[in-house]
Write a protein that holds these residues in place. Structure first.
Motif, PDB file in Angstrom:
ATOM      1  N   LEU A 121       0.872  -1.007   0.464  1.00 57.40           N
ATOM      2  CA  LEU A 121      -0.313   0.042   0.082  1.00 57.40           C
ATOM      3  C   LEU A 121       0.631   1.731   0.270  1.00 57.40           C
ATOM      4  CD1 LEU A 121      -2.748  -1.219   2.341  1.00 57.40           C
ATOM      5  CD2 LEU A 121      -2.789  -0.977  -0.008  1.00 57.40           C
ATOM      6  N   ILE A 122       1.805   1.188   0.368  1.00 58.75           N
ATOM      7  CA  ILE A 122       2.865   2.352   0.982  1.00 58.75           C
ATOM      8  C   ILE A 122       3.370   2.427  -0.997  1.00 58.75           C
ATOM      9  CG2 ILE A 122       5.164   2.679   1.418  1.00 58.75           C
ATOM     10  CD1 ILE A 122       5.057   2.523   4.089  1.00 58.75           C
ATOM     11  N   ARG A 123       3.631   1.827  -1.428  1.00 62.72           N
ATOM     12  CA  ARG A 123       4.096   1.464  -3.116  1.00 62.72           C
ATOM     13  C   ARG A 123       3.445   1.910  -4.341  1.00 62.72           C
ATOM     14  NH1 ARG A 123       8.974  -2.131  -3.537  1.00 62.72           N
ATOM     15  NH2 ARG A 123       8.698  -1.930  -6.227  1.00 62.72           N
ATOM     16  N   ALA A 124       1.824   1.595  -3.639  1.00 63.50           N
ATOM     17  CA  ALA A 124       0.774   2.151  -4.491  1.00 63.50           C
ATOM     18  C   ALA A 124       0.065   3.661  -4.346  1.00 63.50           C
ATOM     19  CB  ALA A 124      -0.921   1.309  -4.253  1.00 63.50           C
ATOM     20  N   ALA A 125       0.994   4.249  -2.995  1.00 65.91           N
ATOM     21  CA  ALA A 125       1.083   5.668  -2.579  1.00 65.91           C
ATOM     22  C   ALA A 125       1.567   7.130  -3.007  1.00 65.91           C
ATOM     23  CB  ALA A 125       0.381   5.522  -0.891  1.00 65.91           C
ATOM     24  N   PHE A 126       2.959   6.118  -2.949  1.00 64.43           N
ATOM     25  CA  PHE A 126       3.783   6.830  -3.079  1.00 64.43           C
ATOM     26  C   PHE A 126       4.310   6.382  -4.734  1.00 64.43           C
ATOM     27  CE2 PHE A 126       3.407   7.161   1.507  1.00 64.43           C
ATOM     28  CZ  PHE A 126       3.210   9.039   1.368  1.00 64.43           C
ATOM     29  N   SER A 127       5.533   7.206  -5.035  1.00 67.22           N
ATOM     30  CA  SER A 127       6.688   7.479  -6.827  1.00 67.22           C
ATOM     31  C   SER A 127       7.867   8.124  -6.304  1.00 67.22           C
ATOM     32  CB  SER A 127       5.717   7.199  -7.677  1.00 67.22           C
ATOM     33  OG  SER A 127       5.505   8.833  -7.607  1.00 67.22           O
ATOM     34  N   GLY A 128       8.473   7.643  -6.555  1.00 68.88           N
ATOM     35  CA  GLY A 128       9.807   8.239  -6.728  1.00 68.88           C
ATOM     36  C   GLY A 128      10.741   8.543  -5.527  1.00 68.88           C
ATOM     37  N   LEU A 176      13.929  -3.628   0.667  1.00 68.38           N
ATOM     38  CA  LEU A 176      12.412  -3.332  -0.374  1.00 68.38           C
ATOM     39  C   LEU A 176      12.626  -2.648  -2.234  1.00 68.38           C
ATOM     40  CD1 LEU A 176      10.683  -2.267   2.646  1.00 68.38           C
ATOM     41  CD2 LEU A 176      10.979  -4.230   1.719  1.00 68.38           C
ATOM     42  N   SER A 177      13.727  -1.815  -2.017  1.00 70.29           N
ATOM     43  CA  SER A 177      13.687  -0.891  -2.963  1.00 70.29           C
ATOM     44  C   SER A 177      14.371  -2.031  -4.555  1.00 70.29           C
ATOM     45  CB  SER A 177      14.929  -0.356  -3.054  1.00 70.29           C
ATOM     46  OG  SER A 177      17.011  -0.628  -2.862  1.00 70.29           O
ATOM     47  N   ARG A 178      14.680  -3.986  -3.922  1.00 76.07           N
ATOM     48  CA  ARG A 178      15.079  -4.303  -4.851  1.00 76.07           C
ATOM     49  C   ARG A 178      14.005  -5.031  -5.692  1.00 76.07           C
ATOM     50  NH1 ARG A 178      20.589  -6.365  -5.262  1.00 76.07           N
ATOM     51  NH2 ARG A 178      21.201  -5.370  -3.823  1.00 76.07           N
ATOM     52  N   VAL A 179      12.693  -5.131  -4.857  1.00 82.48           N
ATOM     53  CA  VAL A 179      11.466  -5.547  -4.818  1.00 82.48           C
ATOM     54  C   VAL A 179      11.180  -4.743  -6.137  1.00 82.48           C
ATOM     55  CG1 VAL A 179       9.485  -6.551  -4.010  1.00 82.48           C
ATOM     56  CG2 VAL A 179      11.944  -6.298  -2.974  1.00 82.48           C
ATOM     57  N   ARG A 180      10.328  -5.770  -7.096  1.00 82.22           N
ATOM     58  CA  ARG A 180       9.144  -4.928  -8.157  1.00 82.22           C
ATOM     59  C   ARG A 180       7.548  -5.560  -7.627  1.00 82.22           C
ATOM     60  NH1 ARG A 180      12.401  -8.454 -13.740  1.00 82.22           N
ATOM     61  NH2 ARG A 180      11.903 -10.179 -11.095  1.00 82.22           N
ATOM     62  N   PRO A 181       6.794  -4.682  -8.107  1.00 77.60           N
ATOM     63  CA  PRO A 181       5.563  -4.770  -8.140  1.00 77.60           C
ATOM     64  C   PRO A 181       5.085  -5.632  -7.665  1.00 77.60           C
ATOM     65  CG  PRO A 181       6.288  -2.770  -9.227  1.00 77.60           C
ATOM     66  CD  PRO A 181       6.845  -3.272  -9.535  1.00 77.60           C
ATOM     67  N   GLN A 182       5.118  -7.430  -9.204  1.00 78.23           N
ATOM     68  CA  GLN A 182       4.604  -8.471  -8.830  1.00 78.23           C
ATOM     69  C   GLN A 182       5.275  -9.195  -7.870  1.00 78.23           C
ATOM     70  OE1 GLN A 182       6.546  -7.388 -11.822  1.00 78.23           O
ATOM     71  NE2 GLN A 182       7.658  -9.222 -12.096  1.00 78.23           N
ATOM     72  N   SER A 193      21.257  -8.667 -13.326  1.00 75.08           N
ATOM     73  CA  SER A 193      20.551  -7.166 -13.199  1.00 75.08           C
ATOM     74  C   SER A 193      19.192  -7.726 -12.524  1.00 75.08           C
ATOM     75  CB  SER A 193      21.217  -6.783 -14.513  1.00 75.08           C
ATOM     76  OG  SER A 193      20.225  -5.640 -14.994  1.00 75.08           O
ATOM     77  N   ARG A 194      18.254  -7.208 -12.291  1.00 72.36           N
ATOM     78  CA  ARG A 194      17.028  -6.946 -12.164  1.00 72.36           C
ATOM     79  C   ARG A 194      16.422  -5.298 -11.755  1.00 72.36           C
ATOM     80  NH1 ARG A 194      14.896 -10.172  -7.881  1.00 72.36           N
ATOM     81  NH2 ARG A 194      13.450  -8.180  -7.224  1.00 72.36           N
ATOM     82  N   GLU A 195      14.894  -5.195 -12.796  1.00 75.74           N
ATOM     83  CA  GLU A 195      14.220  -4.308 -13.139  1.00 75.74           C
ATOM     84  C   GLU A 195      14.457  -2.823 -12.292  1.00 75.74           C
ATOM     85  OE1 GLU A 195      10.787  -5.309 -15.212  1.00 75.74           O
ATOM     86  OE2 GLU A 195      12.337  -6.400 -16.732  1.00 75.74           O
ATOM     87  N   GLY A 196      14.309  -2.079 -12.574  1.00 70.04           N
ATOM     88  CA  GLY A 196      14.328  -1.106 -10.892  1.00 70.04           C
ATOM     89  C   GLY A 196      14.956  -0.236 -10.233  1.00 70.04           C
TER      90      GLY A 196
END
Length: 440
Positions: free
Chosen positions: A121-128, A365-371, A432-435
């Motif tokens: 929910l934090i990732r859904a509310a914020f970006s950048g 957590l910055s390594r984690v992609r949305p899915q 390599s990972r995306e994001g």
């Protein structure tokens, strides 16, 4: 401006619920003898006042994260908060130990629905840049809540009754539910199928591993749990829609984060228990005094996590994590070499906790992609709970068998050194990972 304010208000709501759930994992540590005296029952019930919460909490975390992926994190979050409020009320009015233990188990299951949803929910509310800042609050809130539990339990038990320690959850839960419109809905973009076999294997394996650690060391049960988890790992590799996203393990960064979290929370929670036991059993302190002894520990964590998130991490990056481990190690060694300076040693160690948690959680957590969010959140919280249980079991046993804090503190120091080694392994991913990712 209003949108930004709404997002930060939503973050406050999420963190309030998370703090309430994590706090209850340790709130009975100091108050358990008073609860037993009031309710009666077998002496073994004392350890189950805490274990009845932590066991279903640990077992269901991964499943709770996956359910949020499928059915919506906001929906699961609100359902968990509602269940937690009802269970807390049942705890507060429990007429006997059996009812309290059953209500604590429901509390733990509800917490397993709440905690994994907060990150998504934090990732859904914020970006950048705002996302990094928001995630930076997650670790400090978890840490402060965990170390505040015994202190709050001692204060409320001494001032009123142990029942109040559970009753305060009700108005907090109601306030969180009242603010539900602030929360965005979020779920996995692609349809998620529930892996029922994997869910059963994960729950059984974690339960069999954690149960003997909480109660008594039964090696056959522990070995059976390890074997079930091995079967779970093989089953996950062959599943098209696994319970745990395999992509999380494509480089060594996230697995290293899981090991690091286990070691770190073993030290934090194990030392807390040892200090409280030492104060009551060796120094003859009462419940309130022994609980207040931990104030420098929790106060140092609160101050340093704010300073780290506001100034140090933006300027110095992940190097702050190693400074935190150095401060924690220095505090442990000071306690060993100068027992009369325990309060100062706890303050120094608490400062180290805060300096570590902010860069650690932000980078992990910055390594984690949305899915991958549901799996990652469930795994991180599950190993955190496992580490806390290991710390309480191992450091507590070393203290009780040695009748001295020094052996337990030396073991904690060794675990801090191991934590530094695994923290270093979080960097330089092999694939390599995306994001975005943290810079180590």
């Amino acid at each position: 401006m209003q949108v930004t304010t709404t997002r930060w208000a939503a973050l406050a709501v999420l963190l309030a619920a998370e703090a309430m759930n994590v706090l209850d994992a340790t709130i009975t540590q100091v108050a358990a003898p008073a609860i037993h005296a009031g309710l009666g029952g077998a002496r073994s019930d004392i350890q189950w006042f805490g274990a009845a919460y932590t066991l279903p909490f640990a077992v269901l975390l991964i499943t709770g994260g996956r359910l949020g992926d499928r059915y919506g994190r906001r929906r699961l979050f609100l359902a968990g908060v509602t269940g937690f409020a009802i269970a807390s009320l049942c705890c507060a009015v429990a007429p006997d130990a059996g009812v309290l233990i059953a209500a604590r188990a429901v509390q733990g299951a509800a917490a397993a629905l709440v905690i994994p949803q907060t990150i998504g929910l934090i990732r859904a509310a914020f970006s950048g840049p705002e996302l990094a800042a928001a995630l930076g609050w997650n670790g400090p809130v978890v840490g402060v809540s965990a170390v505040t539990g015994p202190v709050l339990g001692a204060v409320l038990t001494d001032a009123a009754s142990w029942r109040v320690a559970f009753l305060v959850n009700v108005p907090i839960s109601v306030a969180v539910l009242a603010a539900r419109r602030l929360l965005p809905e979020d779920r996995a973009a692609a349809p998620v199928r529930l892996d029922l076999v994997g869910t059963v294997l994960a729950a059984a394996g974690v339960g069999l591993v954690v149960h003997p650690l909480i109660t008594r060391w039964h090696w056959p049960v522990f070995a059976a749990g390890a074997a079930v988890l091995a079967v779970f790992a093989v089953q996950q590799r062959n599943r098209r829609h696994p319970l745990v996203e395999r992509s999380l393990f494509h480089d060594r960064g996230f697995p290293a984060a899981l090991v690091t979290s286990t070691l770190f929370f073993a030290v934090m929670n194990g030392l807390m228990l040892v200090v409280v036991l030492h104060q009551q059993l060796d120094e003859g302190r009462d419940v309130l005094t022994s609980g207040l002894t931990l104030l420098p520990w929790s106060g140092g964590l609160a101050v340093s996590s704010w300073v780290a998130g506001t100034w140090l991490v933006p300027r110095f990056g992940s190097r702050v994590a190693f400074a935190g481990l150095g401060s924690l190690l220095a505090g442990i060694l000071l306690a060993i070499g100068w027992p009369r300076g325990l309060l100062g040693a706890l303050a120094l160690g608490g400062l180290g906790l805060g300096l570590f948690t902010v860069p650690f959680f932000t980078t992990a957590l910055s390594r984690v992609r949305p899915q991958e969010t549901g799996s990652a959140a469930g795994l991180l919280n599950a190993v955190q709970q496992l580490g806390a249980t290991l710390g309480v079991a191992v450091l507590g046993s070393v203290y009780l068998h040695g009748h001295s804090v020094a052996p337990a503190f030396w073991l904690a120091a060794a675990l801090v050194v191991a934590t530094a080694a695994t923290t270093a392994l979080m960097g330089s991913p092999t694939a390599s990972r995306e994001g975005p990712r943290g810079e180590w």
